[in-house]
Design a protein around this motif. Structure first.
Motif, short mmCIF file in Angstrom:
data_model
loop_
_atom_site.label_atom_id
_atom_site.label_comp_id
_atom_site.label_asym_id
_atom_site.label_seq_id
_atom_site.Cartn_x
_atom_site.Cartn_y
_atom_site.Cartn_z
N TYR A 11 0.82 -1.20 0.00
CA TYR A 11 0.00 0.00 0.00
C TYR A 11 0.86 1.25 0.00
O TYR A 11 1.83 1.34 0.76
CB TYR A 11 -0.96 -0.02 1.19
N ARG A 13 0.88 5.77 -0.76
CA ARG A 13 0.07 7.00 -0.76
C ARG A 13 -0.17 7.53 -2.17
O ARG A 13 -1.24 7.98 -2.50
CB ARG A 13 0.74 8.06 0.10
N ASP A 14 0.88 7.48 -2.99
CA ASP A 14 0.81 8.05 -4.34
C ASP A 14 1.39 7.04 -5.31
O ASP A 14 2.60 6.75 -5.27
CB ASP A 14 1.61 9.36 -4.36
N THR A 57 -3.56 1.42 -3.33
CA THR A 57 -3.87 2.61 -2.54
C THR A 57 -5.06 2.32 -1.65
O THR A 57 -5.78 1.33 -1.82
CB THR A 57 -4.21 3.83 -3.42
N LYS A 58 -5.30 3.20 -0.72
CA LYS A 58 -6.42 3.04 0.19
C LYS A 58 -7.75 3.10 -0.55
O LYS A 58 -8.78 2.70 -0.03
CB LYS A 58 -6.39 4.10 1.28
N GLU A 65 -5.59 2.94 4.88
CA GLU A 65 -4.49 3.87 5.15
C GLU A 65 -3.50 3.30 6.16
O GLU A 65 -2.31 3.54 6.09
CB GLU A 65 -5.06 5.20 5.64
N ILE A 68 -0.16 1.48 5.10
CA ILE A 68 0.95 2.21 4.47
C ILE A 68 2.04 2.45 5.50
O ILE A 68 1.77 2.81 6.64
CB ILE A 68 0.45 3.55 3.89
N ASP A 115 7.30 5.34 1.06
CA ASP A 115 6.28 5.47 2.10
C ASP A 115 6.68 4.74 3.39
O ASP A 115 5.83 4.51 4.25
CB ASP A 115 4.94 4.92 1.60
#
Length: 126
Positions: A11, A13-14, A57-58, A65, A68, A115
């Protein structure tokens, strides 16, 4: 019967930032990159590897979240851990554990992605 491990998820964030990290810093290949309604699916892998890593991603249905920046339980193997450590360090990869020979007979190191997802790398001792 199950025949192989096809993919594992990490996982992030971007996804674009993660894609740059995995391809430019780790030297992975893009195996799949497709857009869907409300999501982007990206899979990367070391050259020649069977198993891929999905940069999730989430926003995916099983996303979270809290997944991550965690310990991933993913271990990579290399034939020359010291050279890998040097190359990755020059590319800006942050190691949380420098290469060290372990009592169980393998060289071991650990690094994190953009991350702070943590990965391990091993080198068998001949």
């Amino acid at each position: 019967m199950i025949s192989k491990i096809a993919q594992v998820g990490v996982y992030v964030r971007d996804q674009n930032e993660a894609l740059r990290f995995y391809t430019e810093k780790l030297g992975f290949e893009i195996r799949e990159h497709r857009e869907g309604p409300g999501f982007t699916w990206i899979e990367v892998a070391p050259p020649g590897a069977q198993t891929t890593i999905t940069l999730a991603t989430k926003d995916l249905p099983v996303g979270d979240e809290a997944k991550i920046g965690r310990y991933t339980d993913i271990a990579f193997e290399t034939a020359d851990i010291k050279a890998l450590h040097e190359t990755y360090t020059e590319r800006g990869v942050r190691f949380t554990k420098d290469p060290e020979l372990q009592p169980y007979g393998k060289w071991f190191a650990a690094f994190v992605d953009q991350d702070d997802n943590e990965f391990f790398v091993f080198q068998p001792v001949d």
